[in-house]
Design an enzyme around this catalytic site. Structure first.
Site, PDB file in Angstrom:
ATOM      1  N   GLU A 313       0.862  -1.180   0.000  1.00  0.00           N
ATOM      2  CA  GLU A 313       0.000   0.000   0.000  1.00  0.00           C
ATOM      3  C   GLU A 313       0.894   1.224   0.000  1.00  0.00           C
ATOM      4  OE1 GLU A 313      -3.525   2.371   2.441  1.00  0.00           O
ATOM      5  OE2 GLU A 313      -2.887   0.401   3.137  1.00  0.00           O
ATOM      6  N   ASN A 368      -4.687   4.827  -1.780  1.00  0.00           N
ATOM      7  CA  ASN A 368      -5.909   5.325  -1.153  1.00  0.00           C
ATOM      8  C   ASN A 368      -6.278   6.678  -1.750  1.00  0.00           C
ATOM      9  OD1 ASN A 368      -7.699   6.607   0.959  1.00  0.00           O
ATOM     10  ND2 ASN A 368      -7.422   4.575   1.832  1.00  0.00           N
ATOM     11  N   GLU A 400      -8.076   2.336  -3.605  1.00  0.00           N
ATOM     12  CA  GLU A 400      -8.865   2.143  -2.389  1.00  0.00           C
ATOM     13  C   GLU A 400      -9.752   3.359  -2.142  1.00  0.00           C
ATOM     14  OE1 GLU A 400      -6.279   1.286   0.838  1.00  0.00           O
ATOM     15  OE2 GLU A 400      -5.355  -0.461  -0.117  1.00  0.00           O
ATOM     16  N   ASP A 430     -12.349   0.508   1.252  1.00  0.00           N
ATOM     17  CA  ASP A 430     -11.471   0.645   2.413  1.00  0.00           C
ATOM     18  C   ASP A 430     -12.281   0.977   3.664  1.00  0.00           C
ATOM     19  OD1 ASP A 430      -9.089   0.676   3.754  1.00  0.00           O
ATOM     20  OD2 ASP A 430      -8.514   2.687   3.127  1.00  0.00           O
ATOM     21  N   GLU A 487      -6.237  -4.787   7.791  1.00  0.00           N
ATOM     22  CA  GLU A 487      -5.211  -3.794   8.107  1.00  0.00           C
ATOM     23  C   GLU A 487      -4.901  -3.832   9.602  1.00  0.00           C
ATOM     24  OE1 GLU A 487      -5.709  -0.035   5.324  1.00  0.00           O
ATOM     25  OE2 GLU A 487      -7.587  -0.456   6.364  1.00  0.00           O
TER      26      GLU A 487
END
Length: 567
Positions: A313, A368, A400, A430, A487
């Site tokens: 990520e 993200n 995400e 997410d 996560e």
């Protein structure tokens, strides 16, 4: 912020000249009348005496020239008097028009309150009178929360109605002598005197005002619910002018918004210091983007069942020459509020994709997207353009989207997600479980993956409820044939619990902290996931990585033991 305030009695030069021209014309007309009367008195007595004598038979008649002069004098008196009356009427009409124009220029037509122009002069007089009487002056700055939504959803007519109702409630709560103004939009200001015998008056009024404005408002069978954020500043110290008081109340009002809205806040010096600090950060962000101060860090993502590295990520970090290494919790909100988040995100993405295109083709990069970016209808096109410019394969990119960002405009989100998936880009949901309607979002959007919010994962061992929620989400993913990523895996125990639940993928500090490009590439070389065109090996690369986010001493062994080489 607060703009300069102007004295309502200051008039432009042309307006003053127009006001003075009427009295000057009146003076000329009046002078003509007076002169005609004096001439009439001087000649009229002689002429009228001669006429009387003629009628009595004692004389031959009045002098013709004097008679003509008397008649002209009479005509001038009549003409001058009528002109004087016309000028007086014209002046009265003009004066009335000027008064109406002044009222329009200095009054808000929607609420009847003062406007930005007039409040300054009124408040300055109030402050001067209060200081002479040994009293204080307090200023309220109010901003209606969620007012933009009223205009967007119900229309501007409803918005105007809400503003009028808000003004009426302000009028009802505040003392009669309060100066009230609408500065524009949905922002109001109240200025009032505080007697030393009532020091708690501002707080009491603020509580009542916040409560009154939180009550639903009815308009054409619509029930509109809003609230207000209110800032308070009081005369004293170096705050001696209305402009300073309004600026401080404005700062306090934004502090109330930051505290969650629907509340009030008193101004403090710390607020002003924080504002300056935030402005310094904003300027730093603005100048740091083109200078390349923002860089990507990479957090490993692994297959929990096999321990195989599957991707990273991407996380943004700010290496500022002024502030040092700045956490995203600080600069991301500033970038969003200042409209810089798109430029910042695309800049960091470009660096990450350009670096990762030479990594193992099985490794994915997750990025993200900020809720503010999801409001951009051209977001998908910008991301696709970035892929084309960097040469990064679309199927290795995963976007995400946080669940809470879908609440504002689900239709636009659907369009963006569809455009991304048409290009072969993966899309994941997410922070699953923390939003407004998780199941509805899964049904409305074709997501490829679910990511469980870290708040549930990190508390799995201590809290049975969190473990149950995580287990339910994993089972939901299995039912929908949608892989799940967890996560926040910080211990081996949590990782083992997730494996037993059937979670397929995970990330967290247990697998290594996020690292910069050079440190991540060193790790990949050690694991056999990357090579370098110039023949550099881990030894050569380690020296280059020094001081640029290299691995901690205890990270590489732990990562190597947990992550198995692919293939």
């Amino acid at each position: 912020m607060i703009e300069p305030l102007y004295d309502k009695f200051d008039l432009p030069n042309d307006e003053r000249s127009e006001r003075s021209s009427a009295p000057q014309t009146d003076f000329v007309a009046g002078g003509i009348v007076v002169a005609a009367i004096i001439l009439f008195v001087g000649t009229g007595s002689t002429v009228f005496t001669a006429i009387i004598q003629t009628l009595s038979g004692y004389a031959g008649g009045a002098d013709r020239a004097l008679s003509v002069a008397v008649i002209l004098n009479i005509a001038l008196i009549i003409f001058g008097w009528r002109r004087y009356r016309d000028l007086q009427s014209e002046y009265a009409v003009r004066s009335d028009a000027e008064q109406r124009a002044w009222h329009v220029a200095n009054t808000d037509p929607l609420t009847g309150f003062d406007n930005r122009r007039s409040i300054g002069a009124h408040a300055a007089k109030m402050i001067a009178a209060a200081e002479d009487a040994g009293q204080k002056v307090a200023v309220f700055m109010l901003d209606l929360d969620q007012f933009k939504n009223v205009n967007d959803v119900y229309g501007h007519a409803a918005g105007d109605a809400v503003l009028r109702i808000a003004a009426q409630r302000i009028e009802q709560v505040m003392p009669d002598a309060t100066l009230k103004a609408r500065l524009g939009g949905d922002e109001f200001v109240c200025v009032f005197v505080v007697d030393p015998a009532e020091p708690d008056l501002p707080q009491t009024l603020a509580e009542n005002l916040v409560s009154a404005l939180a009550q639903p408002m009815n308009h054409d069978n619509l029930h509109v619910a809003i609230s207000t954020s209110l800032g308070i500043a009081e005369l004293g110290g170096d705050a001696t002018s209305i402009s300073t008081l309004m600026r401080r109340a404005d700062i306090a009002m934004y502090a109330a918004k930051d505290r969650g809205k629907n509340c009030y806040a008193w101004f403090s010096d710390e607020m002003e210091s924080e504002l300056h600090r935030r402005n310094d950060f904003e300027q730093g962000v603005r100048s740091g983007i083109p200078r390349g101060e923002f860089e990507p860090f990479f957090e490993p993502q692994v297959d929990l069942a096999t321990g195989r590295l599957e991707g990273f990520e991407m996380l943004a970090r700010w290496r500022s020459p002024t502030f040092g290494l700045v956490s995203p919790e600080i600069f991301i909100p500033i970038a969003e509020e200042s409209g810089l988040i798109s430029d910042l995100s695309l800049s960091v993405m470009r660096q990450a994709l350009d670096a990762a295109k030479s990594w193992d083709h099985r490794l994915t990069i997750s990025v993200n997207i900020s809720p503010a970016q999801l409001k951009d209808p051209w977001l998908a096109q910008k991301i696709v353009k970035l892929l084309a410019e960097t040469g990064f394969p679309a199927h290795r990119l995963e976007i995400e989207i946080t669940e809470t960002s879908l609440f504002e405009n689900l239709g636009l989100a659907q369009s963006i997600v569809a455009s991304l998936k048409n290009q072969g880009i993966q899309v994941s949901l997410d922070d699953f479980g923390t939003g407004y309607s998780s199941l509805a979002h899964l049904r409305a959007l074709p997501f490829d993956r679910i990511k469980i919010d870290r708040s549930f994962v990190t508390s799995m061992v201590e809290t049975a409820d969190s473990a149950a929620i995580v287990s339910a989400i994993v089972k939901l993913g299995e039912t929908l044939n949608m892989p799940v990523t967890a996560e926040g895996i910080e211990t081996e125990e949590i990782g083992q619990m997730l494996v037993e639940m059937g979670c397929s993928k995970g990330q967290g500090w247990h697998f290594g902290r996020p690292k910069g490009i050079l440190a991540t590439q060193k790790l990949l070389v050690e694991l056999g996931h990357a090579t370098f065109a110039d023949g550099q090996g881990p030894g050569d690369f380690g020296q280059a990585a020094a001081g640029t986010g290299a691995l901690d001493q205890d990270d590489a062994p732990r990562v190597a033991s947990v992550i198995r080489k692919a293939g």
